[in-house]
Design a protein around this motif. Structure first.
Motif, PDB file in Angstrom:
ATOM      1  N   LYS A   7      -8.317 -13.111  -0.287  1.00 59.81           N
ATOM      2  CA  LYS A   7      -9.242 -12.202  -0.975  1.00 59.81           C
ATOM      3  C   LYS A   7      -9.109 -10.773  -0.457  1.00 59.81           C
ATOM      4  N   GLU A   8      -8.646 -10.613   0.787  1.00 59.66           N
ATOM      5  CA  GLU A   8      -8.450  -9.278   1.352  1.00 59.66           C
ATOM      6  C   GLU A   8      -7.287  -8.525   0.692  1.00 59.66           C
ATOM      7  N   ASP A   9      -6.468  -9.226  -0.067  1.00 58.82           N
ATOM      8  CA  ASP A   9      -5.346  -8.606  -0.779  1.00 58.82           C
ATOM      9  C   ASP A   9      -5.784  -7.937  -2.075  1.00 58.82           C
ATOM     10  N   TYR A  10      -7.039  -8.094  -2.435  1.00 62.32           N
ATOM     11  CA  TYR A  10      -7.484  -7.685  -3.766  1.00 62.32           C
ATOM     12  C   TYR A  10      -7.113  -6.249  -4.132  1.00 62.32           C
ATOM     13  N   ASP A  11      -7.366  -5.288  -3.264  1.00 63.46           N
ATOM     14  CA  ASP A  11      -7.114  -3.890  -3.633  1.00 63.46           C
ATOM     15  C   ASP A  11      -5.652  -3.661  -4.005  1.00 63.46           C
ATOM     16  N   GLN A  12      -4.738  -4.211  -3.223  1.00 64.56           N
ATOM     17  CA  GLN A  12      -3.311  -4.027  -3.528  1.00 64.56           C
ATOM     18  C   GLN A  12      -2.904  -4.817  -4.775  1.00 64.56           C
ATOM     19  N   VAL A  13      -3.435  -6.025  -4.933  1.00 63.98           N
ATOM     20  CA  VAL A  13      -3.109  -6.823  -6.118  1.00 63.98           C
ATOM     21  C   VAL A  13      -3.640  -6.135  -7.368  1.00 63.98           C
ATOM     22  N   TYR A  14      -4.857  -5.632  -7.305  1.00 60.38           N
ATOM     23  CA  TYR A  14      -5.437  -4.922  -8.445  1.00 60.38           C
ATOM     24  C   TYR A  14      -4.611  -3.692  -8.801  1.00 60.38           C
ATOM     25  N   ALA A  15      -4.188  -2.941  -7.796  1.00 62.29           N
ATOM     26  CA  ALA A  15      -3.345  -1.757  -8.045  1.00 62.29           C
ATOM     27  C   ALA A  15      -2.031  -2.180  -8.708  1.00 62.29           C
TER      28      ALA A  15
END
Length: 147
Positions: A7-15
């Motif tokens: 879940k901590e990957d969210y910002d990069q995955v969203y980008a």
């Protein structure tokens, strides 16, 4: 490096998702909370590809106890044709096999020429014997396509 999505990957995955032209995003399902809920429901099967600390590929992967499904499969344009997509698919399918899932499906938009060519190349079969139906339960879950 191919690894489990957190879940901590969210910002990069969203980008990454936002950088994909023609990519469909849902306001609720693809929100931070929606992705965290999906990952909690399907632990260990979603995957990211990371290079030099940057996420360059991602797949949301889950199952209902009977059939697996791949969602939001993408590799950043500058990293394609290097085996990253295939490695991520293998990771997700191995996770599903550990859960005793024996069939996997996905949806690819008909206009997604790159994606459809990828699936054909790695041996997936396009189904022509069924119809795909949707029913919207949450009208606030707005779908938008990246331009």
């Amino acid at each position: 490096m191919i690894r489990e999505m957190k879940k901590e990957d969210y910002d990069q995955v969203y980008a990454l998702w936002m950088s994909m032209k023609g990519f469909a995003m849902r306001s609720v399902d693809d929100s931070r909370e929606g992705v965290a809920r999906f990952l909690a429901r399907n632990p260990g099967s979603s995957v990211v590809a990371e290079e030099d600390g940057q996420i360059v590929g991602a797949i949301l992967c889950g199952h209902d106890g009977r059939r697996g499904c791949l969602y939001h499969v993408c590799v950043s344009a500058g990293y394609r044709r290097r085996g990253i997509g295939t490695a991520m698919v293998v990771f997700a399918m191995e996770a599903l096999k550990r859960e005793k899932i024996s069939k996997v499906s996905l949806i690819a938009f008909t206009a997604n020429d790159i994606g459809n060519a990828f699936w054909k190349k790695i041996g997936w079969t396009r189904r022509e014997d069924l119809n795909y139906y949707d029913f919207v339960l949450n009208r606030e879950n707005i779908v938008a396509f990246n331009q």
